[in-house]
Design a protein around this motif. Structure first.
Motif, PDB file in Angstrom:
ATOM      1  N   THR A 105       0.825  -1.207   0.000  1.00  0.00           N
ATOM      2  CA  THR A 105       0.000   0.000   0.000  1.00  0.00           C
ATOM      3  C   THR A 105       0.862   1.260   0.000  1.00  0.00           C
ATOM      4  OG1 THR A 105      -1.749  -1.161   1.222  1.00  0.00           O
ATOM      5  CG2 THR A 105      -1.815   1.252   1.232  1.00  0.00           C
ATOM      6  N   ALA A 106       1.926   1.239   0.807  1.00  0.00           N
ATOM      7  CA  ALA A 106       2.842   2.392   0.849  1.00  0.00           C
ATOM      8  C   ALA A 106       3.448   2.632  -0.527  1.00  0.00           C
ATOM      9  CB  ALA A 106       3.934   2.153   1.883  1.00  0.00           C
ATOM     10  N   HIS A 107       3.812   1.548  -1.203  1.00  0.00           N
ATOM     11  CA  HIS A 107       4.373   1.683  -2.542  1.00  0.00           C
ATOM     12  C   HIS A 107       3.366   2.309  -3.494  1.00  0.00           C
ATOM     13  CE1 HIS A 107       5.040   0.072  -6.694  1.00  0.00           C
ATOM     14  NE2 HIS A 107       6.214   0.609  -6.453  1.00  0.00           N
ATOM     15  N   ALA A 108       2.114   1.875  -3.444  1.00  0.00           N
ATOM     16  CA  ALA A 108       1.081   2.411  -4.332  1.00  0.00           C
ATOM     17  C   ALA A 108       0.839   3.896  -4.063  1.00  0.00           C
ATOM     18  CB  ALA A 108      -0.219   1.626  -4.171  1.00  0.00           C
ATOM     19  N   VAL A 109       0.788   4.278  -2.788  1.00  0.00           N
ATOM     20  CA  VAL A 109       0.543   5.682  -2.432  1.00  0.00           C
ATOM     21  C   VAL A 109       1.668   6.573  -2.937  1.00  0.00           C
ATOM     22  CG1 VAL A 109       0.374   7.299  -0.498  1.00  0.00           C
ATOM     23  CG2 VAL A 109      -0.884   5.132  -0.427  1.00  0.00           C
ATOM     24  N   PHE A 110       2.907   6.178  -2.700  1.00  0.00           N
ATOM     25  CA  PHE A 110       4.043   6.982  -3.158  1.00  0.00           C
ATOM     26  C   PHE A 110       4.101   7.015  -4.689  1.00  0.00           C
ATOM     27  CE2 PHE A 110       5.866   6.480   1.170  1.00  0.00           C
ATOM     28  CZ  PHE A 110       6.227   7.801   1.390  1.00  0.00           C
ATOM     29  N   THR A 111       3.766   5.912  -5.325  1.00  0.00           N
ATOM     30  CA  THR A 111       3.807   5.856  -6.789  1.00  0.00           C
ATOM     31  C   THR A 111       2.828   6.851  -7.411  1.00  0.00           C
ATOM     32  OG1 THR A 111       4.518   3.545  -6.868  1.00  0.00           O
ATOM     33  CG2 THR A 111       3.376   4.409  -8.812  1.00  0.00           C
ATOM     34  N   TYR A 112       1.600   6.827  -6.947  1.00  0.00           N
ATOM     35  CA  TYR A 112       0.596   7.746  -7.497  1.00  0.00           C
ATOM     36  C   TYR A 112       0.915   9.195  -7.123  1.00  0.00           C
ATOM     37  CZ  TYR A 112      -2.120   3.636  -8.779  1.00  0.00           C
ATOM     38  OH  TYR A 112      -2.525   2.447  -9.349  1.00  0.00           O
ATOM     39  N   SER A 113       1.582   9.397  -6.003  1.00  0.00           N
ATOM     40  CA  SER A 113       2.002  10.749  -5.617  1.00  0.00           C
ATOM     41  C   SER A 113       3.060  11.277  -6.587  1.00  0.00           C
ATOM     42  CB  SER A 113       2.550  10.749  -4.187  1.00  0.00           C
ATOM     43  OG  SER A 113       1.558  10.360  -3.261  1.00  0.00           O
ATOM     44  N   ILE A 114       3.989  10.400  -6.975  1.00  0.00           N
ATOM     45  CA  ILE A 114       5.015  10.805  -7.940  1.00  0.00           C
ATOM     46  C   ILE A 114       4.383  11.131  -9.291  1.00  0.00           C
ATOM     47  CG2 ILE A 114       6.942   9.917  -9.331  1.00  0.00           C
ATOM     48  CD1 ILE A 114       8.018   8.571  -6.851  1.00  0.00           C
TER      49      ILE A 114
END
Length: 404
Positions: free
Chosen positions: A309-318
């Motif tokens: 989930t952390a990876h998905a959140v940071f990815t979409y933030s980038i």
């Protein structure tokens, strides 16, 4: 590099819809276009405006960004692996050659730039983590290596070379950049949080621990297969390498997150909100890719939904950040805030014989030797000799001041 950051993070999503692959390919193609365009512009600058190119390389601030062209090449190699080798359009032999080309390219750019940069003194009060860009291409050899090993047969003896060289350069890059990070802490203790355009450079500190954490996990996974297969070190060496890598990656992820928070909290209050500094804001994208993708890798290791989930959140933030920065950059270009040379830089590249002719004309009227920059600052090619007359350096004539 910001363009590469988008498809590097999207391609590692746990839940990866098919349409995202097409989006990634678009960004991959855009990245190639930008790389070719920037390389062509730098080449033209070297040919047509050589003095400006030399000033760029020797500049203590701008010079540290020269190695970024190597980082862009690294993202292109990873893109080739993802979208050409994996689907079967190219063979693994191609990326094996590309791996060694990348190393040669990195050494050819980084070593001279390091020698130039360290040949002069630098004030710790002006330090920024962006100075570590001089070493980043060498550190990313490990990242390129883990992507090559994804598609390269691990039973091929040449895989040993890729593995060991990946470890060597990752260690070289991380420990040298770690020294830079200690200077960064010293700088903050001395002068406080970075201000202005340097506030963007604070996020560069996330890069070394983040990328090293990712490289260690993936190199450790490859070691589990390669070392036992060829009977290297010991029977359990592969498992030891892997277990140690996972533990080290967890610790390095914590360090990367610390530097990320350390840069985020004061950012809005310290950065200059001027369009002419928008290019520096792109440092908020690529350096964070390492620890973002590490979340996915550790999620796979521990089967942790929290990491995924952390990876998905940071990815979409980038991705959202890319849209914002890209829009502001286009706006800045249209307004002439970036990419356009200053008048004094254009005049500084005047041909030597023209400079000599103007100076000789000035000397013939008893004036001091004058530079083309002085002429520009006085508004044209006329130089005031005294309170009663002026000299037109272009024509070599003295005129009464009242007639000018």
């Amino acid at each position: 590099m910001g363009t590469g950051a988008v498809y590097l993070t999207l391609s590692n999503l746990k839940n990866h819809p098919d349409f995202l692959t097409k989006v990634e390919i678009v960004f991959f193609c855009l990245n190639i276009i930008l790389f070719v365009t920037n390389s062509t512009i730098l080449l033209l600058q070297l040919v047509l405006f050589r003095q400006q190119f030399v000033r760029l390389v020797l500049d203590p601030v701008k010079g540290v960004f020269v190695p970024l062209i190597v980082l862009s090449f690294a993202t292109i190699i990873i893109g080739i692996i993802n979208y050409l080798v994996v689907p079967g359009h190219l063979t693994f032999e191609f990326v094996y050659v590309a791996f060694w080309i990348y190393i040669a390219f990195a050494l050819m750019v980084c070593i001279p730039m390091l020698m130039i940069w360290f040949n002069s003194s630098h004030d710790i009060k002006t330090f920024t983590p962006a100075w570590a860009f001089l070493v980043f291409p060498l550190m990313l050899v490990g990242i390129v290596a883990i992507n090559v090993l994804r598609v390269f047969p691990l039973l091929d003896p040449r895989a040993i070379n890729v593995l060991l060289v990946g470890y060597i350069f990752q260690g070289l890059g991380f420990f040298v950049t770690f020294f830079y990070l200690t200077l960064y802490i010293l700088r903050v203790m001395t002068t406080g949080f970075l201000e202005g355009h340097q506030a963007n450079g604070a996020f560069v500190a996330c890069g070394p621990p983040g990328f090293t954490a990712l490289a260690l996990i993936k190199l450790g996974e490859a070691s589990r297969v390669i070392l036992p297969q060829f009977g290297l070190v010991s029977e359990t060496a592969g498992e030891v390498f892997y277990a140690t890598a996972v533990m080290g990656s967890l610790m390095l992820l914590g360090l990367a997150l610390f530097f990320f928070v350390f840069g985020v909290i004061p950012y809005w209050f310290k950065v200059h909100k001027h369009l002419n500094e928008i290019l520096g804001c792109w440092a908020l994208t690529f350096p964070n890719v390492g620890f973002v993708v590490t979340f996915r890798a550790l999620g796979d290791v521990f089967q942790s939904q929290l990491f995924w989930t952390a990876h998905a959140v940071f990815t979409y933030s980038i991705c959202a950040l890319f849209v914002i920065l890209f829009s502001l950059t286009i706006f800045a270009i249209v307004r002439g805030e970036v990419l356009f040379a200053k008048e004094k830089d254009l005049w500084a590249d005047i041909m030597p014989e023209e400079q000599k002719r103007l100076t000789d004309n000035a000397a013939s009227f008893g004036t001091d030797t004058v530079s083309t920059l002085d002429i520009v600052h006085l508004g044209g090619r006329k130089l005031s000799v005294d309170g009663f007359s002026e000299v037109d350096l272009e024509k070599g004539e003295r005129r009464p001041y009242a007639n000018i």
